[in-house]
Design a protein around this motif. Structure first.
Motif, mmCIF file in Angstrom:
data_model
loop_
_atom_site.group_PDB
_atom_site.id
_atom_site.type_symbol
_atom_site.label_atom_id
_atom_site.label_comp_id
_atom_site.label_asym_id
_atom_site.label_seq_id
_atom_site.Cartn_x
_atom_site.Cartn_y
_atom_site.Cartn_z
ATOM 1 N N MET A 3 57.656 71.087 50.194
ATOM 2 C CA MET A 3 57.630 71.443 48.782
ATOM 3 C C MET A 3 56.682 70.549 47.995
ATOM 4 S SD MET A 3 61.530 72.521 47.866
ATOM 5 C CE MET A 3 62.284 70.947 48.154
ATOM 6 N N LEU A 4 56.494 69.319 48.476
ATOM 7 C CA LEU A 4 55.662 68.382 47.706
ATOM 8 C C LEU A 4 54.376 67.976 48.425
ATOM 9 C CD1 LEU A 4 58.482 66.190 46.183
ATOM 10 C CD2 LEU A 4 56.882 67.612 44.928
ATOM 11 N N ARG A 5 54.297 68.232 49.696
ATOM 12 C CA ARG A 5 53.071 68.006 50.473
ATOM 13 C C ARG A 5 52.398 66.654 50.201
ATOM 14 N NH1 ARG A 5 51.572 73.260 52.098
ATOM 15 N NH2 ARG A 5 49.440 72.630 52.455
ATOM 16 N N PRO A 6 53.065 65.554 50.601
ATOM 17 C CA PRO A 6 52.467 64.236 50.342
ATOM 18 C C PRO A 6 51.227 63.996 51.187
ATOM 19 C CG PRO A 6 54.399 64.012 51.729
ATOM 20 C CD PRO A 6 54.350 65.446 51.295
ATOM 21 N N LYS A 7 50.223 63.399 50.571
ATOM 22 C CA LYS A 7 48.979 63.027 51.261
ATOM 23 C C LYS A 7 48.551 61.680 50.719
ATOM 24 C CE LYS A 7 46.658 67.387 51.690
ATOM 25 N NZ LYS A 7 45.654 68.108 50.920
ATOM 26 N N LEU A 8 47.966 60.878 51.587
ATOM 27 C CA LEU A 8 47.491 59.584 51.122
ATOM 28 C C LEU A 8 46.367 59.790 50.096
ATOM 29 C CD1 LEU A 8 48.142 56.644 51.737
ATOM 30 C CD2 LEU A 8 46.144 56.599 53.231
ATOM 31 N N ASP B 75 69.049 71.932 53.091
ATOM 32 C CA ASP B 75 67.802 72.678 53.034
ATOM 33 C C ASP B 75 66.738 71.936 52.199
ATOM 34 O OD1 ASP B 75 66.977 74.998 54.248
ATOM 35 O OD2 ASP B 75 66.906 76.090 52.334
ATOM 36 N N VAL B 76 67.169 71.435 51.032
ATOM 37 C CA VAL B 76 66.234 70.697 50.171
ATOM 38 C C VAL B 76 65.688 69.506 50.929
ATOM 39 C CG1 VAL B 76 66.055 69.234 48.123
ATOM 40 C CG2 VAL B 76 67.288 71.394 47.991
ATOM 41 N N LYS B 77 66.593 68.804 51.600
ATOM 42 C CA LYS B 77 66.179 67.603 52.314
ATOM 43 C C LYS B 77 65.162 67.949 53.391
ATOM 44 C CE LYS B 77 68.130 63.438 54.207
ATOM 45 N NZ LYS B 77 69.288 62.761 54.743
ATOM 46 N N MET B 78 65.422 69.063 54.075
ATOM 47 C CA MET B 78 64.545 69.455 55.160
ATOM 48 C C MET B 78 63.172 69.878 54.629
ATOM 49 S SD MET B 78 65.373 72.413 57.906
ATOM 50 C CE MET B 78 64.763 73.714 56.851
ATOM 51 N N ARG B 79 63.188 70.557 53.487
ATOM 52 C CA ARG B 79 61.955 71.152 52.990
ATOM 53 C C ARG B 79 61.159 70.254 52.057
ATOM 54 N NH1 ARG B 79 61.776 76.773 53.354
ATOM 55 N NH2 ARG B 79 63.710 77.622 54.171
ATOM 56 N N VAL B 80 61.703 69.090 51.708
ATOM 57 C CA VAL B 80 61.088 68.358 50.604
ATOM 58 C C VAL B 80 59.616 68.041 50.860
ATOM 59 C CG1 VAL B 80 61.842 66.068 51.334
ATOM 60 C CG2 VAL B 80 61.451 66.520 48.927
ATOM 61 N N ALA B 81 59.284 67.733 52.117
ATOM 62 C CA ALA B 81 57.879 67.422 52.411
ATOM 63 C C ALA B 81 56.994 68.654 52.233
ATOM 64 C CB ALA B 81 57.747 66.868 53.825
#
Lengths: 448, 285
Positions: free
Chosen positions: A194-199, A186-192
């Motif tokens: 949860m942290l919302r990476p943006k350039l 679940d953590v692996k799936m949600r990590v993006a």
């Protein structure tokens, strides 16, 4: 010698020349390209929501409404994860004692890894140290931390005759059969989410102060320190250098004393820079007491000594290169020697002198050893002009070294270190390019 | 000719004047309570840096600078009046006290944290614990192979701090008991450098302050006791020591230096000490 042999020798010589030029360029590329590439990582990277939250809270940058909306969205994505943890804690208290102790230990490890990744868990008090207040601000670091959440590093020592082997144990196995088993997928799936990476383009790396010893923010105090030291060094060395050069070329006779002076200046140019550093400490700070502690002033004076010979040499050459006809013309019009020098010789020599000054400023900007004992500290705020007289400063070259040898968490801050290196290299390079450009312009002008 | 000579003379004069003026200005600037210069131990450095940042956040008018040049240099700086606070990871030596008092400097010690000297090895090393005597034997060169202390057949690469370091002196006193270290030991200049050497060298052994022993290296049990917060504070870990900040006399209450060197007594200060990996002097929880 036969003509063929000579040709062959000739060719092999120019071949050797080409090869060495090629090797030099290759070496330069091998050194500079990784610096440029990794240094650029300090400016352009994929930033997580934690970065934007940190920038807003610590630096007041960003749109508060946008950031809080995003933080809320990230919190929403994190909630199922935290709920699973809470459920497991409840489950833990119902376990038999032996299991409970083992599991509690593993849980504590997992929670710490999760804090590293996402920041404080719900219910944690707000930490005093900014570094513990936020999760990973950079996506590349976050992915590394994700590994430590998903895997536990252990070492296999089963073969007693040799050193152990690293084994990565999936934490999912540690928690097999408990409610936490699906947690990791679940953590692996949600990590993006949860942290919302943006350039992000973090140009403020140059102009932000550092927070919590370089965990966050930029390198402004270091930049400013380097600028102060470089300009300060030039301020002291340039007038002294030019005056000495004028004396040596125009006034000094060709006697033994002048010869000795020239030798001393040559020797000064060959003195290792650390010796200047120690001299600066002993003379400017301990004897002259120009400042009570290390200071930008003491550092500038020390650097000025270091670059003085270069400036004297360059100015001497430039003054000598002024055609005698200029001087003769001025003198024949009735100008005195002093006036001739000030109105005719120095202006004609100025381009050459400037080139020397700029190159030596490049040297001063990059020197570490002279400022260790006289000016540099590892942490400090940017200084005002008046404060430079009495206070020490961080400076790029010293802080690159200091971070590398001294920082507790260097492995997490490589991007800052490379960013500093890149900026320093660019500053020195820019000064050198300016000197080359100036020289080219002058020679064009002289050719008419 | 005469005029040029004059010009040269005026130039030199102006320069000397500028230097003297600058020196004078710096005197007056130093007299105010607007700066704290901290110098010294690389082990105490992270604490001082965190304190400095926290302090400047709450006292915007005061500039705190922190340099990490080693305990010995910190002491020298304090004696010369070149710093306000000397970070030291060992107590001042009698010679240093003597030199200080002769110059009218009276060092006062403030213990800001406790620290265990963690003896660290590469994580691939199967050795889990050593006795103090074994560690001393390794540093004296009597034990040179890991197989003699229960490890694989590999040469021990011995890494020590330089002799200017307070960590070195503490190690010498607590473990070596003033016996001489072997020839051919690597001496490196900082805690970070020791850790880096150990990280990259499977057969290496070194020692660092507790705050520097992270997960990239393995801290050994000494005499069966693991170095951590509890064992250090209870005194069970045998290679523990206090970390100091020295000031010239006790700072005037209310002065910036006073609030700086008492920061470790506040809850936030203690949290910072612990967050960095060292052990607060008292239990604040």
């Amino acid at each position: 010698m036969r003509i063929e042999t000579r040709k062959l020798l000739d060719k092999s010589f120019s071949g050797a020349g080409w090869i060495s030029v090629f090797l030099m360029v290759a070496a330069l590329a091998i050194i500079l390209l990784p610096i440029a590439w990794r240094g650029a990582g300090a400016f352009v990277f994929r930033a997580t929501v934690e970065h934007r939250r940190m920038m807003l809270e610590l630096f007041g940058v960003g749109d508060p409404a946008e950031v809080s909306a995003e933080t809320a969205a990230a919190a929403e994505a994190r909630r199922p994860i935290y709920d699973m943890l809470a459920r497991f804690r409840a489950e833990l208290s119902a376990m038999p004692v032996a299991d409970r102790r083992r599991m509690a230990g593993r849980l504590a490890q997992l929670e710490n890894a999760l804090r590293d990744l996402l920041g404080p868990l719900p219910g944690d008090p707000i930490p005093v140290l900014p570094r513990q207040r936020y999760g990973q601000t950079r996506w590349d670091r976050a992915l590394k931390k994700l590994e430590t959440v998903l895997f536990r590093e252990t070492w296999d020592y089963s073969d007693p005759t040799r050193m152990g082997r690293k084994v990565m144990v999936p934490r999912a196995e540690d928690f097999k059969g408990t409610s936490l088993e699906p947690f990791f997928a679940d953590v692996k799936m949600r990590v993006a989410d949860m942290l919302r990476p943006k350039l992000a383009f973090y140009w403020r790396f140059l102009t932000d102060e550092s927070r919590d010893s370089h965990f966050f923010g930029g390198i402004w105090p270091e930049m400013l320190g380097t600028i102060y030291l470089t300009i300060g060094a030039a301020m002291f060395a340039v007038p002294m250098g030019i005056i000495s050069a004028v004396y040596l070329t125009e006034y000094a006779g060709d006697d033994r004393l002048t010869g000795a002076l020239r030798t001393f200046i040559g020797a000064l140019a060959g003195v290792p820079s650390i010796v200047f550093g120690l001299f600066g400490l002993a003379f400017f700070i301990n004897t002259m007491k120009v400042s009570q502690s290390k200071s930008v002033l003491a550092g500038s004076l020390t650097l000025a000594l270091l670059i003085l010979p270069t400036i004297i040499r360059a100015s001497e050459e430039a003054i000598r290169a002024v055609p005698a006809a200029y001087k003769e013309a001025a003198l024949s019009l009735g100008a005195g020697k002093g006036r001739t020098i000030i109105t005719v010789v120095l202006p004609a020599a100025m381009p050459g002198i400037l080139t020397g000054i700029i190159i030596s400023m490049g040297r001063a900007a990059g020197e570490t050893a002279p400022i260790i004992f006289t000016a540099a500290v590892s942490v400090g705020d940017p200084l005002s002009l008046l404060e430079t007289l009495s206070q020490p400063t961080p400076a790029l070259p010293w802080n690159v070294y200091n971070m590398c040898t001294e920082h507790q968490k260097l492995d997490e801050l490589r991007h800052v270190q490379f960013g500093m290196v890149l900026v320093l290299v660019m500053v020195v390079l820019a000064l050198n390019v300016a000197a080359i450009w100036l020289r080219a312009r002058i020679s064009r002008k002289l050719k008419g | 000719m005469e005029r040029a000579r004059m010009a040269v003379r005026v130039g030199w004069g102006a320069l000397v004047g500028a230097v003297l003026l600058a020196a004078g200005l710096s005197r007056t600037a130093a007299a105010e309570d607007t700066k704290i210069v901290v110098d010294g131990s690389t082990t105490v450095g992270p604490i001082a840096k965190a304190f400095a940042e926290h302090f400047m956040q709450h006292n915007p008018g005061v500039k705190v600078t922190v340099a990490e040049s080693g305990s010995g240099n910190g002491a020298k700086s304090l004696i010369n009046g070149a710093c306000d606070v000397a970070d030291m990871s060992r107590f001042m030596k009698s010679e240093e006290f003597k030199a200080a008092v002769e110059r009218g400097v009276f060092p006062v010690a403030h213990v800001v944290a406790l620290d265990g000297l963690a003896v660290i090895v590469h994580p691939s090393n199967p050795v889990k614990e050593l006795t103090k005597a074994q560690v001393a034997d390794i540093y004296m060169g009597k034990i040179t192979n890991w197989k003699d202390v229960g490890g694989p057949d590999a040469k021990i690469v011995v890494v020590s701090r330089d002799t200017n370091s307070g960590t070195y002196e503490a190690f010498e006193e607590l473990v070596m008991k003033k016996r001489k270290m072997a020839e051919g030991i690597e001496y490196v200049g900082s805690n970070g450098a020791v850790r880096q050497r150990i990280q990259s060298t499977p057969g290496a052994i070194g020692y660092v302050g507790l705050g520097f022993a992270d997960e990239t290296v393995k801290a050994l049990k000494i005499d069966g006791v693991e170095p951590n917060r509890d064992t250090v504070r209870s005194g069970r870990y045998p290679v523990a020591r206090p970390l100091f900040m020295f000031t010239n006399g006790y700072p005037r209450p209310g002065s910036p230096v006073h609030s700086f060197v008492t920061l470790h007594l506040t809850k936030k200060g203690q949290e910072m000490v612990e967050g960095i990996g060292f052990v607060p002097v008292t239990d604040y929880k």
